[in-house]
Enzyme design. Structure first.
Site, mmCIF file in Angstrom:
data_model
loop_
_atom_site.group_PDB
_atom_site.id
_atom_site.type_symbol
_atom_site.label_atom_id
_atom_site.label_comp_id
_atom_site.label_asym_id
_atom_site.label_seq_id
_atom_site.Cartn_x
_atom_site.Cartn_y
_atom_site.Cartn_z
ATOM 1 N N THR A 234 0.797 3.860 8.061
ATOM 2 C CA THR A 234 1.666 4.203 7.262
ATOM 3 C C THR A 234 1.273 4.332 5.859
ATOM 4 O OG1 THR A 234 3.830 2.955 6.624
ATOM 5 C CG2 THR A 234 2.021 1.454 6.837
ATOM 6 N N ASN A 235 2.230 3.851 4.835
ATOM 7 C CA ASN A 235 1.588 4.136 3.615
ATOM 8 C C ASN A 235 2.182 3.247 2.485
ATOM 9 O OD1 ASN A 235 4.412 5.329 2.517
ATOM 10 N ND2 ASN A 235 3.790 6.581 4.301
ATOM 11 N N ALA A 236 2.068 3.285 1.405
ATOM 12 C CA ALA A 236 2.442 2.073 0.545
ATOM 13 C C ALA A 236 4.039 2.186 -0.194
ATOM 14 C CB ALA A 236 1.504 2.167 -0.848
#
Ligand code: CTP
Length: 432
Positions: A234-236
């Site tokens: 995933t990402n931030a």
């Protein structure tokens, strides 16, 4: 906090007898902070729980109880306040006052004033032109009712019939929630939280706004691409910008849908939530809604790659293993798919993307605007301190398909969202 929707609006806040009256003070404070002019009317029972002075101090205006005295020198305050109201909120609403309102009784200042304030029906209108139509007293104003009572009183078929009668006339009944009641028992009867009542009022006030009758779909959050049953890439992204956009669309009267990966914040009241996890699921959810979508805003941080073959079981390390090679494959580019479908069906009328960049912001954003056939792209330097991922503020530049650019100063994400929606609306009403 300044609030575009509530600023300058006259809110008639009725407070009836019940322990939840103390929460009405918080609601009054929130309304006043949002810039609303709050006329508070308490019943005599309410004044036994919280002093009118509390509400007068919080609203900066007289808080009234008595039909027969007029602190401001107005001989008919129930008519004057009724005529001035943009919306009515009664919180807490006792079983007694609920019954009186349903029957049209007028035996105190609150019930007399409310009988003189017709209820607007809550069906969304349709407006071609930008700009809010001012509330029309002939057609009534929104009524938001927040009942609070013992659960047996609420469950009584008489009380239910009164609530149903008011709902049928257009009143919005918020709550009551389930929880600990004044008696100490658990049950349905707790007044809805002030934030929820406020949100219901904002939703009602937004109807008839410039996006009434339109559907705005917003994607938000960082997609999760599974590696095995317990791990994912995933990402931030927190999803805050997408949530702010959906809220801004709702506040302009649109039917707002949020197609979202897991979020760090709650989906706002009155916004339809479509939870998804992966880029492929998000793509399917967006494409399925395209024929009904007027404005699409892609604010999600969509993974560009996913593990090609997610393991069916948790991946275990073996003794001596020093690395793990994962083969990634491309996910669908949602906005590119949208562009292809749009060419066929002519919907959505407006498509907006985001460009999260760490270098060459404007050049990269302009390239994405063209490649994804967008009307507007919101360029966002995610390396800037205090702006971008996870933060409450954002500094963005809007790039338009006709080459125009608009650099905005750093501002709260809610304000950025309002500016993006304004540009979307302008594009919707005059496409060229
Ligand atoms: N986007 C999308 N589908 C993807 C990737 C991105 O719809 N698979 C959308 C995003 O929601 C955003 C815009 O495309 O509105 C740009 O996203 P961004 O991550 O900045 O760019 P990418 O197209 O992924 O390009 P790159 O990662 O190469 O910069």
């Amino acid at each position: 906090m300044f609030d575009r929707l509530l600023n300058g609006k006259r809110v008639l806040l009725g407070v009836t007898g019940g322990i939840a009256a103390y929460k009405a003070a918080d609601l009054c404070s929130k309304l006043a902070q949002a810039g609303a002019e709050v006329d508070v009317i308490l019943t005599e029972a309410a004044a036994k729980f919280v002093a009118p002075l509390t509400f007068a101090a919080l609203s900066g205006r007289p808080a009234r109880v008595d039909l027969w005295t007029s602190p401001g020198g107005d001989p008919i305050p129930h008519v004057t306040m009724a005529a001035a109201a943009d919306t009515v909120i009664v919180a807490p609403l006792s079983a007694n006052t609920l019954a009186k309102l349903a029957l049209g009784l007028a035996d105190n200042l609150l019930t007399s004033t409310l009988l003189a304030t017709p209820i607007a029906s809550q069906k969304p209108g349709f407006s071609e032109k930008p700009g809010f139509s001012s509330p029309d007293q002939e057609q009534g104003v929104p009524w938001i009712l927040a009942p609070a009572m013992e659960s047996h009183m609420w469950a009584n078929p008489l009380t239910q019939a009164h609530a149903a009668a008011l709902r049928a006339r257009g009143a919005v009944v918020v709550g009551p929630g389930v929880g600990r009641l004044a008696s100490g028992a658990q049950g349905a009867g707790r007044m809805a939280e002030p934030a929820e009542i406020l949100a219901a009022a904002r939703l009602a006030l937004a109807q008839g706004g410039p996006l009434a009758g339109r559907r705005v779909v917003v994607t938000a959050g960082g997609t999760q691409e599974p590696l095995d049953p317990v791990r994912f890439l995933t990402n931030a992204s927190s999803g805050k910008m997408g949530v702010a956009l959906a809220e801004a669309a709702r506040d302009l009267g649109a039917a707002a849908t949020l197609v979202h990966a897991p979020l760090a914040v709650a989906v706002p009241f009155g916004v339809e939530s479509v939870p998804v996890r992966t880029a492929a699921q998000m793509c399917d959810a967006v494409l399925a809604r395209l024929p009904d979508t007027d404005i699409l805003i892609g604010a999600a941080a969509v993974a560009d790659f996913r593990p090609a073959e997610p393991a069916g079981q948790k991946i275990k390390k073996t003794p001596g293993q020093v690395d793990l090679v994962v083969h990634l494959t491309r996910t669908p580019d949602i906005l590119a798919e949208v562009a292809a479908r749009r060419a066929e069906i002519g919907r959505p009328q407006v498509v907006i993307g985001f460009a999260a960049e760490t270098q060459d912001l404007l050049a990269n954003a302009a390239a994405k605007l063209a490649a994804k056939k967008l009307d507007i792209i919101v360029a966002n330097d995610v390396t800037e301190p205090g702006s971008g991922f996870g933060s409450d503020d954002n500094r963005v530049t809007l790039l338009f398909a006709d080459g125009r650019q608009e650099a905005l100063p750093i501002m709260p994400k809610g304000e950025v969202a309002a500016r993006v929606l304004e540009s979307a609306l302008a594009r919707l009403v005059s496409p060229h």
